[in-house]
Design an enzyme around this catalytic site. Sequence first.
Site, mmCIF file in Angstrom:
data_model
loop_
_atom_site.group_PDB
_atom_site.id
_atom_site.type_symbol
_atom_site.label_atom_id
_atom_site.label_comp_id
_atom_site.label_asym_id
_atom_site.label_seq_id
_atom_site.Cartn_x
_atom_site.Cartn_y
_atom_site.Cartn_z
ATOM 1 N N ASP A 10 40.728 47.216 56.673
ATOM 2 C CA ASP A 10 41.507 48.754 56.194
ATOM 3 C C ASP A 10 42.848 48.635 55.532
ATOM 4 O O ASP A 10 43.834 48.063 56.026
ATOM 5 C CB ASP A 10 41.040 49.882 56.776
ATOM 6 C CG ASP A 10 41.642 51.111 56.533
ATOM 7 O OD1 ASP A 10 41.764 51.297 55.338
ATOM 8 O OD2 ASP A 10 40.491 51.800 56.922
ATOM 9 N N ILE A 11 43.720 48.830 54.131
ATOM 10 C CA ILE A 11 44.970 48.714 53.602
ATOM 11 C C ILE A 11 45.952 49.483 54.712
ATOM 12 O O ILE A 11 46.274 49.262 54.306
ATOM 13 C CB ILE A 11 44.266 49.068 52.081
ATOM 14 C CG1 ILE A 11 45.763 47.812 51.607
ATOM 15 C CG2 ILE A 11 44.849 50.017 51.452
ATOM 16 C CD1 ILE A 11 46.121 47.468 50.323
ATOM 17 N N ASN A 24 43.436 54.948 38.992
ATOM 18 C CA ASN A 24 42.370 55.561 37.821
ATOM 19 C C ASN A 24 43.449 55.815 36.707
ATOM 20 O O ASN A 24 44.934 55.863 37.163
ATOM 21 C CB ASN A 24 41.796 57.193 37.630
ATOM 22 C CG ASN A 24 42.177 57.834 38.501
ATOM 23 O OD1 ASN A 24 42.365 58.181 38.202
ATOM 24 N ND2 ASN A 24 41.071 58.135 39.545
ATOM 25 N N VAL A 33 39.702 52.865 48.075
ATOM 26 C CA VAL A 33 40.773 52.275 48.351
ATOM 27 C C VAL A 33 42.186 53.837 48.303
ATOM 28 O O VAL A 33 42.423 54.120 48.531
ATOM 29 C CB VAL A 33 41.198 51.159 48.121
ATOM 30 C CG1 VAL A 33 41.204 50.555 46.684
ATOM 31 C CG2 VAL A 33 42.686 50.692 49.364
ATOM 32 N N ASP A 34 41.265 54.014 47.125
ATOM 33 C CA ASP A 34 42.698 55.620 46.637
ATOM 34 C C ASP A 34 41.983 56.253 47.098
ATOM 35 O O ASP A 34 43.111 57.021 47.937
ATOM 36 C CB ASP A 34 42.253 55.629 45.428
ATOM 37 C CG ASP A 34 43.049 56.575 44.196
ATOM 38 O OD1 ASP A 34 43.948 56.896 44.836
ATOM 39 O OD2 ASP A 34 42.690 56.590 42.881
ATOM 40 N N THR A 118 36.418 45.670 42.411
ATOM 41 C CA THR A 118 36.029 44.672 42.612
ATOM 42 C C THR A 118 35.001 46.058 43.746
ATOM 43 O O THR A 118 33.723 45.663 43.631
ATOM 44 C CB THR A 118 36.338 43.785 43.921
ATOM 45 O OG1 THR A 118 37.073 44.280 44.786
ATOM 46 C CG2 THR A 118 37.118 42.924 42.920
ATOM 47 N N GLY A 119 35.270 46.951 43.269
ATOM 48 C CA GLY A 119 34.642 48.549 44.199
ATOM 49 C C GLY A 119 33.395 49.190 42.856
ATOM 50 O O GLY A 119 33.245 48.614 42.220
ATOM 51 N N VAL A 120 33.958 49.518 42.954
ATOM 52 C CA VAL A 120 33.148 51.397 41.090
ATOM 53 C C VAL A 120 33.470 50.725 40.209
ATOM 54 O O VAL A 120 33.088 50.337 39.870
ATOM 55 C CB VAL A 120 34.162 52.549 41.370
ATOM 56 C CG1 VAL A 120 33.773 53.030 40.244
ATOM 57 C CG2 VAL A 120 33.931 53.900 42.897
ATOM 58 N N TYR A 121 34.830 49.692 39.815
ATOM 59 C CA TYR A 121 34.670 49.716 38.409
ATOM 60 C C TYR A 121 34.029 48.188 38.296
ATOM 61 O O TYR A 121 34.052 47.743 37.457
ATOM 62 C CB TYR A 121 36.250 48.749 37.904
ATOM 63 C CG TYR A 121 36.798 50.645 38.110
ATOM 64 C CD1 TYR A 121 36.307 51.771 37.780
ATOM 65 C CD2 TYR A 121 39.069 50.504 37.719
ATOM 66 C CE1 TYR A 121 36.905 52.462 37.384
ATOM 67 C CE2 TYR A 121 39.189 51.793 37.205
ATOM 68 C CZ TYR A 121 38.004 53.174 37.377
ATOM 69 O OH TYR A 121 39.293 53.923 37.119
HETATM 70 N N1 AR6 Z 1 41.176 49.589 52.328
HETATM 71 C C1 AR6 Z 1 41.216 48.468 51.702
HETATM 72 N N2 AR6 Z 1 39.859 47.386 50.466
HETATM 73 C C2 AR6 Z 1 39.061 49.354 51.027
HETATM 74 C C3 AR6 Z 1 39.415 50.079 50.321
HETATM 75 C C4 AR6 Z 1 40.131 50.429 52.400
HETATM 76 N N3 AR6 Z 1 39.827 50.804 53.207
HETATM 77 N N4 AR6 Z 1 38.133 50.985 50.630
HETATM 78 C C5 AR6 Z 1 37.704 50.056 49.751
HETATM 79 N N5 AR6 Z 1 38.247 49.329 49.574
HETATM 80 P P1 AR6 Z 1 37.484 50.947 44.682
HETATM 81 P P2 AR6 Z 1 38.435 49.796 41.715
HETATM 82 C C6 AR6 Z 1 37.941 48.128 48.125
HETATM 83 O O1 AR6 Z 1 36.032 51.268 44.551
HETATM 84 O O2 AR6 Z 1 36.838 49.123 41.533
HETATM 85 C C7 AR6 Z 1 38.529 55.097 42.896
HETATM 86 O O3 AR6 Z 1 38.023 56.358 42.993
HETATM 87 C C8 AR6 Z 1 36.616 47.500 48.190
HETATM 88 O O4 AR6 Z 1 35.441 46.824 48.989
HETATM 89 O O5 AR6 Z 1 38.440 51.055 45.395
HETATM 90 O O6 AR6 Z 1 39.236 49.373 41.478
HETATM 91 C C9 AR6 Z 1 39.816 55.031 42.504
HETATM 92 O O7 AR6 Z 1 40.328 56.156 42.259
HETATM 93 C C10 AR6 Z 1 36.980 46.627 46.899
HETATM 94 O O8 AR6 Z 1 36.199 45.323 47.185
HETATM 95 O O9 AR6 Z 1 38.452 50.447 43.685
HETATM 96 C C11 AR6 Z 1 39.576 54.395 40.277
HETATM 97 O O10 AR6 Z 1 38.822 56.120 39.967
HETATM 98 C C12 AR6 Z 1 37.878 47.268 46.359
HETATM 99 O O11 AR6 Z 1 38.754 48.043 47.544
HETATM 100 C C13 AR6 Z 1 38.502 53.496 40.719
HETATM 101 O O12 AR6 Z 1 37.935 53.665 42.380
HETATM 102 C C14 AR6 Z 1 38.369 47.982 45.292
HETATM 103 O O13 AR6 Z 1 36.988 49.233 44.807
HETATM 104 C C15 AR6 Z 1 38.915 52.150 40.655
HETATM 105 O O14 AR6 Z 1 38.260 51.406 41.353
#
Ligand code: AR6
Length: 167
Positions: A10-11, A24, A33-34, A118-121
């Site tokens: 976890d970051i 976003n 992560v946001d 690499t998550g929601v996007y």
């Molecule tokens: N620490 C490190 N990495 C994490 C954590 C954490 N606590 N939680 C998730 N990840 P995402 P995106 C990883 O969806 O794809 C948000 O709602 C996760 O496994 O956080 O850039 C924003 O507000 C994945 O590999 O970001 C935007 O609306 C990575 O973080 C949207 O999501 C990125 O996943 C951005 O989407």
Amino acid sequence: MTQLKVIHGDIITIACDIIVNAANNGLQGGGGVDGAIHQAGGPAIMEECREIGYCPTGSAVITSAGDLQADYIIHTVGPVWMGGTRGEAEKLQSCYEESIELAVEYRADSLAFPNISTGVYKYPKDLAAPLAIKTVKEMLKKQGTEMEIFFVCFDAENAELYKKLIE
Ligand code: AR6
């Protein structure tokens, strides 16, 4: 000395000068992560985000880190994956470049990146990982700077990919 490290975790728990957030365009907070950064850092970060108001895709802005140990948070907005023909790679590359530029400007010795987009996007993890590593290496060279870089991988798939590419 420049060191690239892969952490599976976890970051929020990483001790470093600056943490990068995958935000976003509206900097309104969200999940992933946001959500974790805003929850752990408290409302001060969101207040600054509101003042900034907007961040274009591929760009980065900086705020204080609220209750977190880090000095600053860099908020960067990765591209939404649309199949790869909408400039997604250039935009993701730009996220890493602009984040490093800001980190150099704010004199960071250490910087932690999540796996942006690499998550929601939905950016494919196997494409994002080599791009992230290559861009960070090239950017540090270009800036003539040394920095400790943490690639913080929350999920096992990313952790494996990064470990393979870096170690
Ligand atoms: N620490 C490190 N990495 C994490 C954590 C954490 N606590 N939680 C998730 N990840 P995402 P995106 C990883 O969806 O794809 C948000 O709602 C996760 O496994 O956080 O850039 C924003 O507000 C994945 O590999 O970001 C935007 O609306 C990575 O973080 C949207 O999501 C990125 O996943 C951005 O989407």
